[in-house]
Design an enzyme around this catalytic site. Sequence first.
Site, PDB file in Angstrom:
ATOM      1  N   CYS A  47     -16.152  92.828  28.209  1.00 36.81           N
ATOM      2  CA  CYS A  47     -16.784  92.051  27.159  1.00 36.81           C
ATOM      3  C   CYS A  47     -18.266  91.954  27.449  1.00 36.81           C
ATOM      4  O   CYS A  47     -18.668  91.850  28.590  1.00 36.81           O
ATOM      5  CB  CYS A  47     -16.151  90.648  27.186  1.00 36.81           C
ATOM      6  N   GLU A  82     -15.855  98.281  25.673  1.00 38.65           N
ATOM      7  CA  GLU A  82     -15.286  96.976  25.402  1.00 38.65           C
ATOM      8  C   GLU A  82     -14.822  96.801  23.977  1.00 38.65           C
ATOM      9  O   GLU A  82     -13.997  95.914  23.712  1.00 38.65           O
ATOM     10  CB  GLU A  82     -16.341  95.916  25.675  1.00 38.65           C
TER      11      GLU A  82
END
Lengths: 785, 163
Positions: free
Chosen positions: A371, A740
């Site tokens: 992330c 991500e």
Amino acid sequence: MSTTAEPTPDKYSLGQSMKRKEDPRFIRGAGNFLDDIVLPGMLWLSIVHSPYPHARLVKIDKTAALAVPGVVAVLTGEDLAAHNLAWIPTFHGYDKQMILAVGKVLFQYQEVAGVIATSREIAQDAAELVDVEYEPLDPVVNPFQSREDKIILRDDRENKTNHIYHWEVGKRDATDAAIAASDVSIKERVVFQRCHPAPLEPCGIVADMDAATGRLTLYLTSQAPHAHRTVVSLVTGIPEDKIHVISPDLGGGFGNKVPVYPGYVVAAAASVVIGVPVKWIETRTENLTTTGFARDYHMDVEIGATKDGKVTALKVTTVADHGAFDAAADPTKYPAGLFGIVTGSYDFANAFTELDAYFTNKAPGGVAYRCSFRVTEASFAIERGMEILARKLNMDPAELRLKNFVKKEQFPYPSPLGFVYDSGDYHLTLRKALDMIGYDELRKEQAEKRKRGELMGIGISTFTEAVGAGPSKHFDIMGIKMFDSAEIRVHPTGSAILRAGTKSQGQGHETTWAQIAADELGLDPQNIMVEEGDTDTAPYGLGTYASRSTPVAGGAIAMAARKIREKARKIAAHLLEASVDDIEWENHAFHAKGLPGKAITMQEIAFAAYTNPAPDSEPGLEATFYYDPPNLTFPYGAYIAVVDVDPETGFVKVRRFLAIDDCGTVINPMIVEGQIHGGLTEGFAIAFMQEIAFDESGNNLNTNFTEYLVPTSLETPHWETSSTCTPSPHHPIGAKGVGESPNVGSPAAFVNAVMDALAPLGVTHIDMPLTREKVWRACREASTA
Amino acid sequence: MKISVTVNGTLYEREVEPRTLLVYFLREALGLTGTHVGCDTSSCGVCVVVLDGDRAVKSCTMFAAMADGHDITTVEGLVQGGKLHPLQQAFWDCHGLQCGYCTPGMLMTSYALLKHQPNPDEPAIREALAGNLCRCTGYQNIVKAVQQAAAETNAPAPEPVAT
Ligand code: FES
Ligand code: FES
């Protein structure tokens, strides 16, 4: 001879699915992971953990442990305090964290003592003999309890409050007014649960203080070796030239291997004091209970819209649980990371978001788990919000999205919360996804099934991410600007070595970095060796996380190669006896204007650089480039999940999942697809099973792989993938980063699909993970209501 | 205690502590570090080796002493005559690995599977691999790799080319 033969793919060009160069060692079991490192005379560290989430430390008795043959030392917080190492600053420098507990323990499994012994087993056995007396205190187990400030957790801090910080961005009043004035509005609390990256290789260190040279070598599971070297130097005062960090092959990272953990510090301190190498390898329980948790955001999402479905305002109010220390891995100026991406792919005229973070009796962390600093939480909030709004408007969720997307011609798009999105064509990507999955057919099928009382759901997520931190005017970690670097040396015979400040954990940098350089230089990627992770040889960089490698280091590689090409142009002019201005780079070779058919390759130039250098230029052919990106990049995607829910068992069958990603220029499609498969699997895990939960007494309920569930091959759905390509206009090769996206975008698609399936029962929202029990209960409550 | 165990075709006689796990015996006594450790609860499968030619076992779940008199194959034993095993080749071809940490266990479980079921379909492969976690690949390319290796192994040997 056929005239319609496909042209041979250009081996140099980007976009080839070249097989990975790192694989030959891994398929032979010849990788070199941290626990494979064994040094002569090496000792082992085992850590003693607190059984209590909150307790006063009364006494630590080392006697029994020290009496075990083979035990060399037992270290406590007091021992470390003597070296000023009981506490160290946290990542962004706003707080400090305990290495070994002093005074009290603040979370269950907190590190209390370290036992150093001659073998792993002796260290573990003796750790059980360290006798620690505790006086248990009442725990604070959630941020809502924390904010009452009835129990103050951190008496070491000046401000006697559990509140860590408040952060906000956007226009509060205008947003509130717009929501109040809207025809339709929604408000929902969505929780992104605490979870853990849990790479299969846990964290570890071998610390080796060499008394003869005065150098401290740290073999470290590190996604950011240079940053770790600097931190060690700042904390200990050891000059940076005397610290050598080597990050060997990493068995996954996903953000877990970014922070500095107590085990590292204790092992390093022990090696410095004892003068021999010391190894510490986390057990899985230590991994899940002490290092690197992620998320834990409680978000209230409010959206206002006109009655025909044009969104007018977004407000997201978050309460964040940061655990015992504020150790969140975020850039200095971004305490809530890039949460401001919460307006997502939609054109909101008004937006405001605020966040308050609190201490609790839980492990510290807040890592960017696959992330880019809280974009996952933000994407989940907006994508859930849009779904809930669609239902309230009685509008198809795809139509609502198409109606509100930022339009292609609006790029570069200044978002109301302060980003400038680089490029995108959201309509194109969602339309492609709807076509590919047969959306209209699926809706018809769903309508049929609903008539029969069957629960089928279709969930969409059209996320936009902000990745590639970052431009130095905004982004730093402990003051160090978030550039990245590359160094390329071309050898006389036309092969090369490329070193970068990043560190692959499975992303395949040894392949993709070589492809970028090969394409820029016209060299064979097979003969460009890529090396990362050794601070003695690699140029300084901030490492690999937050999808920053391709946006930042990828840019550095292209720019370093272009520097080499500029020098090569002079050599080409010299060899072709032409003026530099007449030399052109085309089809991966130099040509002199007006001399058709005469080309000179980089390989020839490399040889000349060492044997016949141009008169006014230095011999040799190499360059280093530190790349400071002008902006973030904004990859995006359109994901669609199709599920069937069995109300009798709560079982959710993910029947189909389609991911269309737009990450700009693709370096290696095979690797991109692999990244997407892996990220979707983690998103699936988060949506349906992964959670680090606590009971009311503060006990961690998910301390190993029988309780913290990671999907196996059996549960994992089959993934369908495709792409659109909108290159980043500001990146040297137009790439945006992708690692991500699937983990950021997919949780909402899964949850939206399940909620869509449960819509006939009137269920609007269930917090993740959507376990069978939760789904079953929701179905049952709905049917008995 | 003394054990004698054949690993990748070589007979080793070694003193071990009764509590030594097979995985640490392989890694630390024999230096075969291709077999990994990823959990404390027999959940992850990165430690899988093959026992007596066709049984996939989690070497963190066996004592070294239990391997006394047995035959162990580890990932290091897959290359034969300098040639990659079809499974190794297929994992490479199909991008069946990313970080590579689970790969040795995946290869050894698949190896045992193909000994019993030379032609497994996708559900059979997924079933067989259910004890091996992978955090990187999402399994899809691993399944593809096992299918490719099975096809390869079952293909008739190529006719020798006359020279
Ligand atoms: S180490 Fe995890 S199952 Fe053996
Ligand atoms: S390739 Fe990383 S765990 Fe499987």
